[in-house]
Scaffold this motif. Sequence first.
Motif, PDB file in Angstrom:
ATOM      1  N   LEU A  78      42.556  37.214  35.250  1.00 49.15           N
ATOM      2  CA  LEU A  78      41.402  36.845  35.665  1.00 49.15           C
ATOM      3  C   LEU A  78      40.495  37.977  34.925  1.00 49.15           C
ATOM      4  O   LEU A  78      40.620  38.806  34.470  1.00 49.15           O
ATOM      5  N   PRO A  79      39.019  37.570  34.413  1.00 49.12           N
ATOM      6  CA  PRO A  79      38.288  38.359  33.680  1.00 49.12           C
ATOM      7  C   PRO A  79      37.713  39.565  34.476  1.00 49.12           C
ATOM      8  O   PRO A  79      37.035  39.237  35.271  1.00 49.12           O
ATOM      9  N   CYS A  80      38.230  40.814  34.369  1.00 49.96           N
ATOM     10  CA  CYS A  80      37.798  41.857  35.066  1.00 49.96           C
ATOM     11  C   CYS A  80      37.935  42.949  34.189  1.00 49.96           C
ATOM     12  O   CYS A  80      38.782  42.924  33.439  1.00 49.96           O
ATOM     13  N   VAL A  81      37.479  44.096  34.599  1.00 49.82           N
ATOM     14  CA  VAL A  81      37.763  45.335  34.121  1.00 49.82           C
ATOM     15  C   VAL A  81      39.083  46.092  34.011  1.00 49.82           C
ATOM     16  O   VAL A  81      39.798  45.609  35.380  1.00 49.82           O
ATOM     17  N   GLU A  82      39.500  46.663  33.168  1.00 48.02           N
ATOM     18  CA  GLU A  82      40.857  47.198  33.250  1.00 48.02           C
ATOM     19  C   GLU A  82      40.978  48.740  33.959  1.00 48.02           C
ATOM     20  O   GLU A  82      40.164  49.482  33.715  1.00 48.02           O
ATOM     21  N   GLU A 163      26.339  31.102  25.287  1.00 49.49           N
ATOM     22  CA  GLU A 163      26.288  31.308  26.784  1.00 49.49           C
ATOM     23  C   GLU A 163      26.612  32.695  27.252  1.00 49.49           C
ATOM     24  O   GLU A 163      26.920  33.741  26.345  1.00 49.49           O
ATOM     25  N   PHE A 164      26.822  32.970  28.531  1.00 52.73           N
ATOM     26  CA  PHE A 164      27.462  34.036  28.893  1.00 52.73           C
ATOM     27  C   PHE A 164      28.769  33.899  29.763  1.00 52.73           C
ATOM     28  O   PHE A 164      29.143  32.955  30.192  1.00 52.73           O
ATOM     29  N   ALA A 165      29.544  34.942  29.754  1.00 51.15           N
ATOM     30  CA  ALA A 165      30.848  34.810  30.286  1.00 51.15           C
ATOM     31  C   ALA A 165      30.885  36.201  31.257  1.00 51.15           C
ATOM     32  O   ALA A 165      30.302  37.217  30.933  1.00 51.15           O
ATOM     33  N   ALA A 166      31.099  36.162  32.464  1.00 54.77           N
ATOM     34  CA  ALA A 166      31.058  36.997  33.597  1.00 54.77           C
ATOM     35  C   ALA A 166      32.450  37.649  33.819  1.00 54.77           C
ATOM     36  O   ALA A 166      33.364  37.052  33.852  1.00 54.77           O
ATOM     37  N   TYR A 167      32.281  39.085  34.144  1.00 57.77           N
ATOM     38  CA  TYR A 167      33.586  39.910  34.231  1.00 57.77           C
ATOM     39  C   TYR A 167      33.436  40.723  35.505  1.00 57.77           C
ATOM     40  O   TYR A 167      32.348  41.367  35.717  1.00 57.77           O
ATOM     41  N   LEU A 168      34.311  40.643  36.414  1.00 61.17           N
ATOM     42  CA  LEU A 168      34.242  41.063  37.783  1.00 61.17           C
ATOM     43  C   LEU A 168      34.720  42.792  37.383  1.00 61.17           C
ATOM     44  O   LEU A 168      35.505  43.227  36.844  1.00 61.17           O
ATOM     45  N   VAL A 169      33.624  43.576  38.134  1.00 60.71           N
ATOM     46  CA  VAL A 169      33.595  45.039  37.951  1.00 60.71           C
ATOM     47  C   VAL A 169      34.037  45.847  39.159  1.00 60.71           C
ATOM     48  O   VAL A 169      34.184  47.131  39.208  1.00 60.71           O
ATOM     49  N   ASP A 170      33.767  45.126  40.418  1.00 67.64           N
ATOM     50  CA  ASP A 170      33.737  45.880  41.475  1.00 67.64           C
ATOM     51  C   ASP A 170      34.811  45.183  42.536  1.00 67.64           C
ATOM     52  O   ASP A 170      34.211  44.205  42.952  1.00 67.64           O
TER      53      ASP A 170
END
Length: 413
Positions: A78-82, A163-170
Amino acid sequence: MALDIKASRPYPALFSLPWSTPLEEWPADRLAALPRGISRHIVRFARVDGRVLAVKEIKSDIALREYNMLKQLRRLHLPCVEAIAVVTGRTAPDGSPLDACLLTRHLQFSMPYRAMISQTLRPDAATRLIDALAVLLVKVHLVGFWWGDVSLSNALFRRDAGEFAAYLVDAETGELRDQLSDGQREHDLDIARVNIAGELMDLQAGGMLPEDMDPIEVSNTIVERYHELWRAITDTERFDASEAWRVEERIRALNELGFDVGELDITTDIDGTTMQIKPQIVEAGYHSRRLRHLTGLEVGENQARRLLNDLVSFTASKNRQNDDEEAVARDWLATIYEPVTRSVPPEMRGKLEPAEIFHEVLEHRWYMSERQRHDVTIEQAVVDYVKHILPTKPDEKNVIAPDTTPMQMDLNP
């Protein structure tokens, strides 16, 4: 209490950080100044061994839970921070306890929504960010993750082929389950709608949105966009058994949306006159995985789609449709993609990701050809783009001057 560092890999440089100092008092020479947004916690960006890490100060049990949750989400692609580490057992010089710290790797070329809107300067920027957040919400729901605090503030955004891509950070409020109920998904949507409305009202009050834009109306678009995507991915479709070609059509439609179908449930009625199909295993990132397989490039989903389209054009122009696909991809990489990205002077390589630059060069080539009424080569386009367009772009990778606005707080995890 002894200092304890739980890290995803050996990271000796972490011991050099001033853990006995409250995070909001860390010295400036240890920090990196990056675009800031709103957070309920104290967050700083620290330079560690040539990297930039986001450091969030929170209670130890929450830090450990979020660290483990982020690792699980990464394993699910999933697109999120490491998540890098959790530091517990911190004490001040006088012996008083300090909260734990969660460390995540800063996502290069990403920005919080406030910075993205202020730099984009397009009237539809807010709507496009909400669209990206809706796509992210569909992705996390497909794997059974209930977010619990969906908002623009709890995501970072990167440009992705215009466009924009969103990444989960919280992920501190999230829960990972085998499957989400409709009620759980709708609960996340209600949270998103209310949070986004408040965030847009705040932007509007600061003059960052058009005065005639209704924050509540715009925030409702995440519900519409989410439901549209969810139906396209999960709905059961019935059709006549003689139209079996529609199975392949459904798969192609999902691929175009950026999702890969791992399994289809196909059933027929008793007399075999009608069929119904329902995707059972759907995974995001179809184009990015395909491009990575062919070229090794790690890019966003929309960027991958654009690069694959250019690869198809290259294959046709060289009349190599019958050649080995990976061999053609390697030639495209060496003769088209890499020369374009290498043409960018070193001092401007922090403005956009290489794949985004390549996308913009292709766009610029099209506009130049239309304006000049003849085909412009990609070599001509990249020279003109680097000379006239790229210098006007904001720098989205390198450290920028700190924001000293009193009301603006840190954002990352």
